[in-house]
Design a protein around this motif. Structure first.
Motif, mmCIF file in Angstrom:
data_model
loop_
_atom_site.group_PDB
_atom_site.id
_atom_site.type_symbol
_atom_site.label_atom_id
_atom_site.label_comp_id
_atom_site.label_asym_id
_atom_site.label_seq_id
_atom_site.Cartn_x
_atom_site.Cartn_y
_atom_site.Cartn_z
ATOM 1 N N LEU A 252 0.811 -1.025 0.396
ATOM 2 C CA LEU A 252 -0.287 -0.117 -0.302
ATOM 3 C C LEU A 252 0.747 1.223 0.503
ATOM 4 C CD1 LEU A 252 -1.437 -2.681 1.284
ATOM 5 C CD2 LEU A 252 -2.922 -0.677 2.038
ATOM 6 N N GLN A 253 1.320 2.199 -1.169
ATOM 7 C CA GLN A 253 1.994 2.988 -1.491
ATOM 8 C C GLN A 253 1.261 4.186 -1.435
ATOM 9 O OE1 GLN A 253 4.689 2.411 -5.367
ATOM 10 N NE2 GLN A 253 5.760 4.007 -4.780
ATOM 11 N N ASP A 301 -14.196 5.855 1.045
ATOM 12 C CA ASP A 301 -13.708 7.064 -0.397
ATOM 13 C C ASP A 301 -13.037 8.463 0.558
ATOM 14 O OD1 ASP A 301 -15.204 5.185 -1.746
ATOM 15 O OD2 ASP A 301 -17.135 6.429 -2.275
ATOM 16 N N HIS A 302 -12.901 8.439 0.866
ATOM 17 C CA HIS A 302 -12.462 9.681 1.703
ATOM 18 C C HIS A 302 -10.649 9.462 1.829
ATOM 19 C CE1 HIS A 302 -10.872 12.661 4.306
ATOM 20 N NE2 HIS A 302 -10.841 12.151 5.612
ATOM 21 N N VAL A 303 -10.402 8.194 2.622
ATOM 22 C CA VAL A 303 -9.461 7.119 2.836
ATOM 23 C C VAL A 303 -8.651 6.922 1.869
ATOM 24 C CG1 VAL A 303 -8.764 5.689 3.840
ATOM 25 C CG2 VAL A 303 -9.811 6.333 5.132
ATOM 26 N N ALA A 304 -9.186 6.803 0.366
ATOM 27 C CA ALA A 304 -8.828 6.394 -0.672
ATOM 28 C C ALA A 304 -8.122 7.504 -0.971
ATOM 29 C CB ALA A 304 -10.039 5.767 -1.402
ATOM 30 N N ALA A 305 -9.430 8.899 -1.246
ATOM 31 C CA ALA A 305 -8.333 9.794 -1.743
ATOM 32 C C ALA A 305 -7.190 10.465 -0.892
ATOM 33 C CB ALA A 305 -9.570 10.611 -1.674
ATOM 34 N N GLU A 306 -7.252 10.534 0.122
ATOM 35 C CA GLU A 306 -5.807 10.696 1.307
ATOM 36 C C GLU A 306 -4.964 9.518 0.820
ATOM 37 O OE1 GLU A 306 -5.446 12.435 6.005
ATOM 38 O OE2 GLU A 306 -7.635 11.715 5.127
ATOM 39 N N THR A 307 -4.914 8.904 1.425
ATOM 40 C CA THR A 307 -3.994 8.366 0.810
ATOM 41 C C THR A 307 -3.379 8.312 -0.575
ATOM 42 O OG1 THR A 307 -5.213 6.183 0.656
ATOM 43 C CG2 THR A 307 -4.898 6.740 3.366
ATOM 44 N N VAL A 311 -10.053 1.783 -3.339
ATOM 45 C CA VAL A 311 -11.017 1.142 -2.920
ATOM 46 C C VAL A 311 -11.262 -0.446 -2.930
ATOM 47 C CG1 VAL A 311 -12.818 1.236 -2.307
ATOM 48 C CG2 VAL A 311 -12.443 3.072 -3.198
ATOM 49 N N GLU A 312 -10.323 -1.023 -3.783
ATOM 50 C CA GLU A 312 -10.288 -2.087 -3.561
ATOM 51 C C GLU A 312 -9.012 -2.924 -3.175
ATOM 52 O OE1 GLU A 312 -10.015 -0.400 -6.531
ATOM 53 O OE2 GLU A 312 -12.162 -0.976 -6.665
ATOM 54 N N PHE A 317 -6.944 -5.255 1.976
ATOM 55 C CA PHE A 317 -5.760 -5.312 3.493
ATOM 56 C C PHE A 317 -6.927 -5.062 4.544
ATOM 57 C CE2 PHE A 317 -3.661 -2.206 6.446
ATOM 58 C CZ PHE A 317 -2.917 -2.291 6.811
ATOM 59 N N ALA A 318 -8.220 -5.027 4.971
ATOM 60 C CA ALA A 318 -9.132 -5.255 5.304
ATOM 61 C C ALA A 318 -9.606 -6.425 5.448
ATOM 62 C CB ALA A 318 -9.962 -4.651 6.305
ATOM 63 N N LYS A 319 -9.616 -7.151 4.937
ATOM 64 C CA LYS A 319 -10.399 -8.847 4.469
ATOM 65 C C LYS A 319 -9.165 -9.927 5.199
ATOM 66 C CE LYS A 319 -13.020 -11.967 2.456
ATOM 67 N NZ LYS A 319 -14.051 -11.853 0.523
ATOM 68 N N THR A 320 -7.716 -9.009 4.754
ATOM 69 C CA THR A 320 -6.668 -10.239 4.778
ATOM 70 C C THR A 320 -6.437 -9.996 6.328
ATOM 71 O OG1 THR A 320 -5.759 -9.403 3.004
ATOM 72 C CG2 THR A 320 -4.768 -10.156 4.525
#
Length: 752
Positions: A252-253, A301-307, A311-312, A317-320
């Motif tokens: 996760l870059q 969506d907010h986290v994806a935009a910030e990081t 989203v996938e 990551f969470a599912k792992t």
């Protein structure tokens, strides 16, 4: 006091041959320095721990006539199991450098450092320190210590300065690497308690590395990961495609310093999907409901935009984490050296707690330390806390320590020291006039280097104690005290997994260099020769490192780091190092000494923590933006970190090895993406100028896709790197945020 015989002085000063200085021999009875017991060295080999990083590898030292002539990794030691990194293989070689400090140096009226004898050095030290304190108060003198000296030396220095010399302010360079983890653990668990053992690298089925390039920073630990038989998922969260990330199953870059938002977003997904351990949360934690409410704002969506993470990828990551049966979370400097490092570390801890991944094999929220004895510094240096994990501000703790050491409680400060950066600011404000720096290289390693050197130049008296006279800080000193290095003295180190291991004297220090322990003893004698010691006979009783160790054992009694079950140094050898805690009844009430403690021992196996309610706390706070965002003038974010497995910190030691120098670039380089380089007209190996608001440096361009657009990376080891970094600190740990600041990059006018 007993008289100091000629032979004892020879032992104290490690003289190879010839008489000692007449000045020191003139009145030996004044000093009463007892002879240190000689190491009991086998004829062929002896085992000890390495003196570089916090991994704490066991090395087999090969001896001839009692002196070290070579080394090899120990196959029996439970840490490295026969492995060693390049630095470990060269650990003896770097002690033979021509720039070893072999005699005290004093800056003369001509402005140059000149050799002097120990008597002159001690007289100068005592006279000028006492003069500063007399004119400006006891608090006007301070010290900066280290995570690289032996535990017993740190404790002696902390006791000498604070209990005898009246100093209030003293900190260690551990502030630069581990302060964030210390505070995070204390607030969450109730004590600075990394819960894991290295076996967890091999027992996890999911390993998550946040801000950790384990391949380079801790290569032996990466080898432990590679021995994992469970085909684990390896998840790396890092802005760079590091060597560790290249070997990960998921990378996760993230955008620089967006990891806190990512971790909160992951927590929300786990909660929303009911992928949490309700039983563990209910029985062993507090404040979860507040945390649950807090993370609801971190929509994916907010986290994806910030990081900058898809989203996938976040969902995967969470599912792992949810799918893993034994999930371990690991972090190092990428988290610690941040403007919000403590809360990021606690976000990692929160994930472990809410999923029940703690106290069991292959689990944990695990901080990997930097320096070889940072853990010893954290618990026993008498800097940020009173000896043995106690609190300067707690009357009961002060009484306990005073009673054990048989000193007057009034000699123990009842307030905490300033942190490292506050000491530096104190110099700038004229409140600190004298500074004693032992075994660290502030003029190179401290953030915003140009300002740091300016600050040091303002002191009335700067003392530097080091094994090399050539360090950037030693060159600024008024007085340089020559110290022995690793393998030239006795004591213990405590590694990242809380394992206490031995350091042994297997060779003589060159010239008149002394172990740090004996320098402190000598200063004690000169400091108190015309008066009664404030500490009674404490320092007479502390005639050897092992005597200090026994005092520290008693001070630790009843604390989370209780080590009263360790009988002596020999027991550490026999056990292959011993993890704290190890009380007199450790390991299922088998009395230590009759049965050795288990090789691997985790904390919190019973779910009980060190807060009064025995629960771990969920701690959280809204993320804060970078203090220095990019701009039109400074459009790149500078990242710093480990350059290679063969470099170490400021290269004070590794640069002395011809072998190690061949394994990393001699000159500074900057990683930049090919797209950014093409836009700026920069080609591979061009010299470029990297500029921040604080300074500039020239480096060779290395074009690579390992860094993202508008980011550059420079290894921390080069002298010029910290001309760029910004003086920003985490508000809780007060650790410098080395990892991100704004810079510009342009072709250099210099030619290669």
């Amino acid at each position: 006091m007993k008289d100091l015989s000629f032979s004892t002085l020879q032992e104290l000063l490690h003289a190879k041959s010839g008489p000692l200085t007449r000045e020191l021999l003139r009145t030996p009875s004044e000093f009463g320095l007892g002879q240190l017991p000689s190491s009991q060295l086998p004829d062929a080999t002896t085992n000890m721990v390495c003196g570089y990083c916090s991994t704490g590898c066991g090395l087999k030292i090969h001896l001839k006539d009692g002196d070290a002539i070579n080394l090899s990794p120990s196959g029996e030691y439970p840490v490295n199991r026969g492995m060693a990194c390049p630095k470990g293989w060269e650990a003896l070689t770097v002690l033979d450098a021509p720039d070893r400090a072999t005699t005290p140096l004093l800056r003369g009226s001509n402005g140059k450092l000149q050799p002097v004898d120990w008597h002159r050095a001690m007289e100068e030290f005592v006279t000028r320190m006492k003069s500063v304190q007399s004119q400006h108060g006891p608090e006007s003198a301070a010290f900066i210590s280290t995570g690289q000296m032996a535990t017993e030396e740190m404790a002696y220095l902390g006791a000498l300065t604070k209990f005898e010399m009246g100093m209030l302010h003293g900190d260690g360079n551990t502030r630069q690497c581990m302060a964030t983890a210390v505070v995070a653990y204390k607030q969450a668990f109730g004590f600075d308690a990394p819960p894991y053992t290295y076996a967890d690298f091999e027992e996890s089925d999911v390993l998550v590395f946040i801000g950790s390039n384990l391949c380079l920073a801790h290569p032996i630990l990466w080898e432990r990961v590679m021995r994992n038989p469970h085909d684990p998922e390896i998840i790396v969260i890092d802005p760079r495609q590091t060597e560790t990330a290249m070997n990960a199953t998921q990378h996760l870059q993230v955008a620089p310093k967006s990891d806190l938002s990512l971790l909160y977003g992951i927590a929300k997904i786990l909660i929303d999907n009911d992928w949490i351990d309700h039983e563990y949360i209910d029985e062993h934690t507090s404040d979860f409901e507040s945390f649950k409410d807090f993370v609801q704002q971190f929509e994916i969506d907010h986290v994806a935009a910030e990081t900058g993470i898809a989203v996938e990828q976040i969902h995967r990551f969470a599912k792992t984490i949810h799918s893993g049966k034994r999930v371990s979370f690991w972090w190092t400097m990428g988290v610690n050296q941040s403007h919000q490092g403590v809360r990021t570390a606690q976000a990692i801890i929160n994930l472990a707690l809410m999923t029940g991944n703690i106290g069991k094999p292959g689990t944990g929220a695990n901080s990997i330390t930097g320096q070889c004895n940072a853990m010893g510094s954290r618990l026993f240096s008498n800097t940020t806390g009173l000896l043995g994990g106690h609190d300067f501000t707690n009357p009961e703790d002060r009484t306990k320590v005073a009673d054990i050491l048989k000193i007057n409680e009034s000699n123990i400060p009842n307030e905490n020291s300033w942190a490292y950066h506050e000491i530096m600011e104190g110099i700038l404000k004229g409140k600190i006039k004298a500074l004693w720096i032992a075994c660290t290289n502030t003029a190179h390693s401290w953030i915003n280097q140009n300002q740091a050197r300016d600050i040091l130049s303002r002191l009335d008296f700067l003392v530097v104690q080091d094994i090399y006279h050539s360090t950037e800080t030693a060159q600024l000193a008024d007085l340089v005290l020559p110290a022995a290095g690793w393998a030239e003295k006795e004591g213990t180190f405590i590694n990242s997994e809380r394992r206490i291991g031995r350091v042994k004297k297997v060779r003589h220090a060159p010239g008149q260099a002394l172990s740090d322990f004996n320098i402190f003893r000598l200063i004690t004698k000169y400091w108190t020769k015309d008066k009664t010691s404030n500490c009674g006979d404490l320092f007479d009783r502390w005639a050897s490192p092992e005597e200090v160790f026994h005092s520290l054992k008693e001070i630790s009694r009843g604390t989370p780091c209780d080590i009263t079950g360790i009988d002596n140094y020999e027991m550490l050898d026999e056990a292959g190092g011993i993890q704290w805690p190890c009380s007199e009844q450790c390991d299922d009430d088998n009395t230590a000494g009759k049965q050795l403690p288990a090789t691997e021992r985790r904390l919190f196996t019973d779910g009980n923590y060190y807060h009064a309610d025995q629960r771990a706390k969920f701690i959280f706070e809204a993320p804060r933006p970078l203090s220095e965002p990019t701009s039109d003038s400074y459009p790149f974010t500078l990242l710093t970190g480990r350059g290679s497995a063969s470099q170490w910190h400021t290269q004070t030691r590794t640069s002395k090895s011809a072998v190690l120098r061949k394994l990393y670039p001699n000159d500074p380089f900057v990683e930049i993406s090919p797209t950014d380089a093409r836009r700026l007209g920069i080609q591979e190996n061009d010299l470029v100028e990297v500029v921040s608001q604080r300074g500039s440096m020239t480096a060779m361009a290395f074009l690579t896709h390992s860094v993202s657009l508008q980011q550059v990376f420079i290894p921390m080891h080069y002298e010029e790197t910290n001309k760029l970094t910004d003086s920003v600190f985490d508000p809780y740990s007060k650790q410098p945020a080395y990892k991100a600041c704004a810079v510009s990059v342009r072709p250099s006018q210099r030619t290669s």
